[in-house]
Write an enzyme that holds these catalytic residues in place. Structure first.
Site, short mmCIF file in Angstrom:
data_model
loop_
_atom_site.label_atom_id
_atom_site.label_comp_id
_atom_site.label_asym_id
_atom_site.label_seq_id
_atom_site.Cartn_x
_atom_site.Cartn_y
_atom_site.Cartn_z
N HIS A 111 0.85 -1.18 0.00
CA HIS A 111 0.00 0.00 0.00
C HIS A 111 0.89 1.24 0.00
CE1 HIS A 111 0.38 -0.78 4.48
NE2 HIS A 111 0.87 0.44 4.36
P1 TYD Z 1 -1.82 -2.41 7.58
O1 TYD Z 1 -1.21 -1.08 7.78
O2 TYD Z 1 -2.44 -2.71 6.24
O3 TYD Z 1 -0.75 -3.52 7.95
P2 TYD Z 1 0.32 -4.31 7.05
O4 TYD Z 1 0.83 -3.37 6.01
O5 TYD Z 1 1.35 -4.71 8.03
O6 TYD Z 1 -0.39 -5.47 6.47
O7 TYD Z 1 -2.90 -2.62 8.72
C1 TYD Z 1 -3.63 -3.83 8.80
C2 TYD Z 1 -4.87 -3.57 9.64
O8 TYD Z 1 -4.46 -3.33 11.01
C3 TYD Z 1 -5.64 -2.34 9.23
O9 TYD Z 1 -6.67 -2.67 8.34
C4 TYD Z 1 -6.17 -1.79 10.55
C5 TYD Z 1 -5.21 -2.27 11.58
N1 TYD Z 1 -4.30 -1.22 12.09
C6 TYD Z 1 -4.71 -0.41 13.13
O10 TYD Z 1 -5.85 -0.51 13.62
N2 TYD Z 1 -3.85 0.52 13.62
C7 TYD Z 1 -2.61 0.66 13.11
O11 TYD Z 1 -1.83 1.53 13.61
C8 TYD Z 1 -2.19 -0.16 12.03
C9 TYD Z 1 -0.82 -0.01 11.43
C10 TYD Z 1 -3.07 -1.09 11.54
#
Ligand code: TYD
Length: 153
Positions: free
Chosen positions: A68
């Site tokens: 992303h």
């Molecule tokens: P994401 O940033 O897409 O994680 P990664 O890139 O590691 O896969 O986040 C995944 C999910 O986690 C997102 O849909 C909501 C939750 N989330 C939070 O609630 N707070 C946060 O600070 C983060 C980073 C994620």
């Protein structure tokens, strides 16, 4: 995102050009205390005010995260355990970075697609972020990301 595109994004381009908004930061050592203590602060080695800290942990080797971009968020990534490959793409230039020690950070500004791959079992990453979690700040589709950076170039 489909597997093929995700795998494609893990292949860095041959260019050695820097990607604007991306910087490797070596955290200052700890002259007065134990060598195995590393820190970041703002002002200091973290160039933005830290509003949130989160961590990815218990990752297995080959685990893929990210895929992303963010519209406004700044982040500083550090591998506290294990190692990671981070492929960063600004829509024109793609480059691969390795984080493999807790004394090294990767600064990512807004408008950068990133794919994070853990390189060994048990890898863990701490992320300092300039804002609280906001799903509206994410761009999760690569074609939308390309349109976004083209419009904002
Ligand atoms: P994401 O940033 O897409 O994680 P990664 O890139 O590691 O896969 O986040 C995944 C999910 O986690 C997102 O849909 C909501 C939750 N989330 C939070 O609630 N707070 C946060 O600070 C983060 C980073 C994620």
């Amino acid at each position: 995102m489909g597997t093929i595109l995700r795998e494609h994004l893990l292949q860095p381009s041959a260019t050695s050009m820097d990607v604007p908004g991306v910087r490797l930061i070596t955290f200052p050592g700890n002259p007065s205390g134990p060598r195995n203590l590393t820190f970041a602060q703002h002002p200091g080695s973290c160039p933005f005010e830290i509003k949130r800290v989160y961590w990815l942990h218990d990752l297995h080797g080959g685990a893929i995260r990210g895929s992303h971009a963010h519209k406004t968020l700044y982040q500083l990534l550090t591998a506290v355990t294990g190692a990671f490959e981070i492929v960063v793409d600004n829509g024109q230039i793609r480059r691969s970075f390795h984080l493999d020690r807790p004394t090294l950070g990767l600064l990512l500004g807004p408008g950068l697609w990133r794919v994070i791959r853990a390189l060994c079992d048990g890898s863990a990453m701490v992320v300092l972020a300039s804002a609280c979690y906001d799903e509206d700040d994410y761009i999760r589709d690569y074609e939308c990301f390309k349109e976004y950076v083209d419009l904002n170039r």
